[in-house]
Design an enzyme around this catalytic site. Structure first.
Site, short mmCIF file in Angstrom:
data_model
loop_
_atom_site.label_atom_id
_atom_site.label_comp_id
_atom_site.label_asym_id
_atom_site.label_seq_id
_atom_site.Cartn_x
_atom_site.Cartn_y
_atom_site.Cartn_z
CE1 TYR A 44 -3.92 2.10 0.36
CE2 TYR A 44 -3.15 2.77 2.52
CZ TYR A 44 -4.04 2.90 1.47
OH TYR A 44 -5.05 3.83 1.55
NE ARG A 65 -1.49 5.50 0.81
CZ ARG A 65 -0.59 5.34 1.77
NH1 ARG A 65 0.27 4.35 1.73
NH2 ARG A 65 -0.55 6.19 2.77
CG ASP A 66 -7.09 7.71 0.08
OD1 ASP A 66 -8.00 7.02 -0.40
OD2 ASP A 66 -7.18 8.30 1.17
CB SER A 125 -5.15 6.73 3.36
OG SER A 125 -5.78 6.31 4.53
CG ASP A 174 -9.50 2.15 -1.32
OD1 ASP A 174 -10.16 1.11 -1.17
OD2 ASP A 174 -9.35 3.00 -0.44
CG ASP A 232 -11.35 3.68 9.04
OD1 ASP A 232 -10.55 2.78 8.74
OD2 ASP A 232 -12.48 3.47 9.51
#
Ligand SMILES: *[C@@H]1O[C@H](CO)[C@@H](O)[C@H](O)[C@H]1NC(C)=O
Length: 443
Positions: free
Chosen positions: A168, A173-174, A180, A220, A398
């Site tokens: 990850y 990212r995200d 995140s 994701d 989260d």
């Protein structure tokens, strides 16, 4: 979208000072932080990332020195547990390694629960295997520590061990959310840095061919490419995500890592209009990567709250016939199979114990009322599902509910999200206590 996990062992520790002030698990530093940077006695202000330092249990002893890999892996390595994958479910016959990091978090958290019954229940969570998230490159050397430990335990017990990891760290990212956002950016050579991250994982894994590794690949990321290309950051990330995931598949395949690509969940790719585009993307990437033989299938519901099999549809799922993970999996599998993609699944049920707790299906952040769910098991009730697993380590946050934080995402401020949430990946004691209390089956 979600989480970050955390392994703090490698991050630098800021020495505690005498007039410590912030309570255990409170923020004590990070970009934009103007509050106190000291912690109460017994806790140390620990830098988790540029945005967040947190008061964590323990004294200010410097972290143990970790070795960084000295070998540069080559793409021609054919090492790995077997060289060819065992036919069938990679979990069969293996003991799942318990990550000491999560067990420590849980034990510390249980120690803070005063009710004796709840405390005893909380302690049981330390015995339940979860995945370890490698969400920053600095944590990668820890994998070597775990593999060495698993290897030693395997030799001592005569059992075969399996270590579960989440890969990850894609650049940008995200891309459709904020909570995140990662350490690499495409604009700043992020794809090459990501390849270096994968190379480091490979270098660690190569040293322990007796330990099996199962990996969830990039939660994701591909789902965002299916549905969120209208978001500029996702459109811009498309080629880097594809190249990164392809590189991860090829390199991890070379050392025999069993891989499940992340496939979102029923409320995301499970909508009928999304099934075929999702299947086509998985098939295309898999084929372009050379059909890596250790790619076993897909992971669903990672860090989400959906039931594997709901007794009745949650009202928020209205309009989607695939209202739980088993319906989603059954609907997706045929197109995967016909395209030559291995249609095997693992399903996260770590926080799915309680249903009908969200106001919208898209709510993903620290949802109030959630409880730990079905324990990891190979008794899945479906030949398509290899294992029910806990991918998200319950209790790790989260995303922050602090609206001033650079990584504040509005989902974490919704009325069905627990308030006073710290940054993604850091420990959220009140949330953990609620997961314990609401666990179903009960702990
Ligand atoms: C929220 O974040 C801002 C910016 O990092 C910080 O100054 C503030 O103290 C935080 N508030 C709380 C309640 O933690």
């Amino acid at each position: 979208m979600f989480k970050f996990a955390s392994l703090l062992a490698l991050v630098s520790l800021v020495p505690a000072v005498v007039n410590a002030a912030q309570p255990l698990y409170a923020q004590c530093g990070g970009i934009g932080w103007t509050g106190d940077t000291t912690c109460v006695s017994g806790a140390t202000c620990t830098k988790l990332n540029d945005y967040y330092s947190q008061c964590l249990p323990g004294s200010s002893t410097p972290p143990t020195t970790t070795t960084t890999p000295t070998t540069t892996p080559t793409t021609t390595n054919t090492g790995g547990p077997t060289g060819t994958p065992a036919a069938g479910n990679p979990y069969t016959g293996y003991q799942i390694y318990l990550t000491p990091y999560y067990a420590d978090e849980v034990q510390t958290a249980a120690g803070l629960i005063t009710d004796a019954t709840q405390k005893a229940k909380a302690l049981k969570v330390a015995q339940i295997p979860t995945f370890t998230w490698f969400d920053v490159i600095a944590k990668v050397p820890t994998l070597g520590t775990y593999l060495a430990d698993a290897s030693a335990k395997g030799k001592a017990s005569g059992q075969k061990y399996l270590v579960q990891i989440v890969v990850y760290d894609l650049p940008d990212r995200d891309c459709a959310a904020l909570a995140s956002n990662g350490e690499f950016s495409i604009a700043n050579d992020g794809l090459n840095k990501y390849k270096g991250y994968i190379d480091q994982l490979v270098a660690q894994i190569k040293q322990y061919p007796d330990v099996r590794v199962v990996a969830v690949i990039e939660p994701d990321s591909l789902a965002n490419l299916v549905t969120n290309l209208n978001v500029a950051k996702c459109a811009n990330a498309q080629s880097a995500y594809k190249a990164g995931v392809t590189y991860a598949m090829q390199q991890l395949n070379s050392v025999g890592v069993y891989m499940y690509l992340d496939a979102g969940h029923a409320g995301w790719l499970g909508w009928p209009a999304n099934l075929s585009p999702a299947a086509q993307l998985f098939i295309q990437l898999y084929k372009d990567a050379g059909s890596p033989q250790f790619v076993r299938g897909l992971a669903t519901n990672v860090a989400n709250y959906n039931a594997l099999s709901a007794s009745s549809p949650d009202p928020i799922t209205q309009g989607n016939p695939n209202y739980d993970e088993i319906h989603y999996i059954n609907a997706l599998a045929p197109s995967l199979t016909s395209g030559g993609f291995p249609a095997h699944f693992i399903v996260d049920q770590g926080r799915s114990g309680v249903q009908n707790i969200r106001q919208q299906w898209g709510d993903w952040c620290n949802v109030n009322g959630a409880g730990f769910g079905t324990r990891p098991t190979l008794s899945t009730g479906s030949s398509l599902i290899d294992a029910i697993v806990w991918v998200k380590p319950g209790g790790e946050c989260d995303g922050t509910s602090n609206t001033s934080s650079p990584r504040y995402d509005a989902h974490c401020g919704l009325s069905d999200a627990m308030p006073n949430a710290p940054e993604a990946g850091t420990w959220f004691q009140a949330y953990f206590a609620a997961l314990v209390k609401n666990a179903n089956p009960a702990l």
